[in-house]
Design an enzyme around this catalytic site. Structure first.
Site, mmCIF file in Angstrom:
data_model
loop_
_atom_site.group_PDB
_atom_site.id
_atom_site.type_symbol
_atom_site.label_atom_id
_atom_site.label_comp_id
_atom_site.label_asym_id
_atom_site.label_seq_id
_atom_site.Cartn_x
_atom_site.Cartn_y
_atom_site.Cartn_z
ATOM 1 N N GLU A 158 -2.008 -21.414 -16.283
ATOM 2 C CA GLU A 158 -2.376 -20.063 -15.820
ATOM 3 C C GLU A 158 -3.355 -20.520 -14.553
ATOM 4 O OE1 GLU A 158 -6.029 -18.302 -16.926
ATOM 5 O OE2 GLU A 158 -5.829 -18.793 -18.891
ATOM 6 N N LYS B 279 -7.626 -11.313 -9.636
ATOM 7 C CA LYS B 279 -7.265 -11.346 -11.276
ATOM 8 C C LYS B 279 -5.885 -10.737 -11.844
ATOM 9 C CE LYS B 279 -9.294 -11.779 -15.864
ATOM 10 N NZ LYS B 279 -10.457 -11.410 -16.581
ATOM 11 N N VAL C 110 -3.286 -14.740 -18.802
ATOM 12 C CA VAL C 110 -2.297 -15.009 -19.807
ATOM 13 C C VAL C 110 -0.955 -14.380 -19.701
ATOM 14 C CG1 VAL C 110 -1.743 -15.146 -22.299
ATOM 15 C CG2 VAL C 110 -4.006 -16.136 -21.189
ATOM 16 N N ASP D 150 -10.907 -1.157 -24.758
ATOM 17 C CA ASP D 150 -10.801 -2.323 -23.918
ATOM 18 C C ASP D 150 -9.910 -3.412 -24.841
ATOM 19 O OD1 ASP D 150 -10.718 -4.260 -22.173
ATOM 20 O OD2 ASP D 150 -12.986 -4.371 -21.725
ATOM 21 N N SER E 183 -6.850 -6.267 -24.215
ATOM 22 C CA SER E 183 -6.009 -7.314 -23.200
ATOM 23 C C SER E 183 -4.733 -7.026 -23.410
ATOM 24 C CB SER E 183 -6.608 -8.794 -23.612
ATOM 25 O OG SER E 183 -5.664 -9.463 -22.639
ATOM 26 N N ALA E 184 -4.060 -7.048 -22.228
ATOM 27 C CA ALA E 184 -2.612 -7.082 -21.960
ATOM 28 C C ALA E 184 -1.849 -8.113 -22.537
ATOM 29 C CB ALA E 184 -2.303 -6.631 -20.480
ATOM 30 N N ASP E 185 -2.747 -9.417 -22.949
ATOM 31 C CA ASP E 185 -2.029 -10.315 -23.066
ATOM 32 C C ASP E 185 -1.278 -10.221 -24.530
ATOM 33 O OD1 ASP E 185 -3.385 -11.654 -21.120
ATOM 34 O OD2 ASP E 185 -5.024 -12.790 -22.172
ATOM 35 N N LYS F 42 -10.542 -15.682 -27.242
ATOM 36 C CA LYS F 42 -11.767 -16.284 -26.824
ATOM 37 C C LYS F 42 -13.068 -15.661 -27.920
ATOM 38 C CE LYS F 42 -10.840 -16.302 -22.029
ATOM 39 N NZ LYS F 42 -9.466 -15.743 -21.966
#
Length: 306
Positions: free
Chosen positions: A25, A86, A106, A138, A140-142, A159
């Site tokens: 990435e 981003k 990611v 919230d 993440s789209a990951d 993380k």
């Protein structure tokens, strides 16, 4: 409208010859580390992958073109671009169609890697469910990307700034295998262990490659997450990092930091509060993940030739 995609000279030659390739990435370069450490890290990680017998493919969007692998001059330029967007799944097409420049998260890296025929991707840590997500939503789209794009992602877990139990629950719901490498506990990014048991454990790159191939044989969508613990000598133990994470989260809430700004703010604040130690650990874990990803890519190559 036609997608403009360019493979670097090195990556194009490797893919043509069916040599193992590892995707990397670029948000870790633009949003995860300061210059010049980000450039030194990126070059060092690429060289590690080459030393393990694979070819690195750092992915980014430059002036409306999707690059699968960056030439060194492009890498150096990106490392000094504070205006790089981003990019995740929701942003990628717009950045490309408007001839913008952006670094891939990611999720976006997985999309690009799969498009280019690359099955393994090394990163630092994935995004996940943020703390307080029951109020902020919230997430993440990951996680959704892992559920639908067939790429094996090597990371040091989610993380540690995230809600790890909720992240694990959602990954299970989405059918994503979470596999700890060589241990029974889930690593927690800066820390090699955590309070959570890993859903699965595999001990060799060959086993991970075989699991990837079996998912394809079953016709299952999505990839798999390999949680690779940071080396013990480089880790920040949980008892040391957790109070610092709590302070950074409190400051983010007080300053009303939200959405995509949350993770860069927290990483920067944790860097400051640890007096740079978090960056040293971050670089160590990225290098460790790159090494394992290269081994997996080579093992995948051996499987296809068997």
């Amino acid at each position: 409208m036609t997608l403009r995609m360019i493979r670097s000279t090195e990556v194009a030659a490797a893919l043509k010859a069916n040599r193992p390739v590892v995707a990397l990435e670029s948000t870790i370069i633009t949003h995860g580390m300061p210059y010049p450490q980000n450039l030194e890290m990126a070059r060092g990680v690429e060289q590690l992958i080459r030393a393990e017998g694979a070819v690195p493919a750092t992915i980014a969007v430059l002036d409306g073109t999707l690059h699968i692998g960056l030439e060194d001059a492009q890498l150096e330029d990106l490392a000094q671009r504070p205006d790089a967007a981003k990019l995740s799944r929701a942003d990628m097409a717009i950045c490309l169609s408007t001839k913008g420049t952006g670094a891939t998260t990611v999720a976006a890296t997985m999309i690009a890697a799969h498009l280019a025929g690359i099955a393994v991707f090394a990163t630092g840590g994935i995004g996940g469910v943020h703390r307080g997500a029951e109020l902020s939503f919230d997430v993440s789209a990951d996680l959704q990307e892992l559920a639908q794009t067939p790429v094996t992602v090597v990371a040091a877990g989610a993380k540690a700034i995230l809600d790890i139990p909720k992240t694990l629950e959602l990954l299970e719901t989405l059918g994503v295998p979470v596999i700890a490498y060589g241990q029974d506990q889930l690593p927690a990014f800066w820390s090699s262990t955590s309070d959570w048991a890993a859903p699965q454990r595999l001990d060799t790159a060959a086993e991970i490659a075989q699991a990837h191939a079996m998912r394809a044989a079953l016709g299952l969508p999505g990839g798999q997450l390999i949680a690779n613990p940071v080396p013990k000598e480089a880790e920040i133990p949980q008892e040391a990092i957790n109070p610092i994470i709590a302070q950074a989260l409190s400051e983010a809430e007080a300053q009303h930091i939200t959405a995509k700004a949350v993770t860069p703010f927290l990483l920067k604040r944790i860097f400051e509060l640890t007096e740079g130690r978090s960056l040293v650990t971050n670089i160590a874990l990225v290098r460790n993940n790159a090494r394992l990803a290269a081994e997996i890519a080579c093992a995948m190559g051996a499987l296809t030739q068997a």
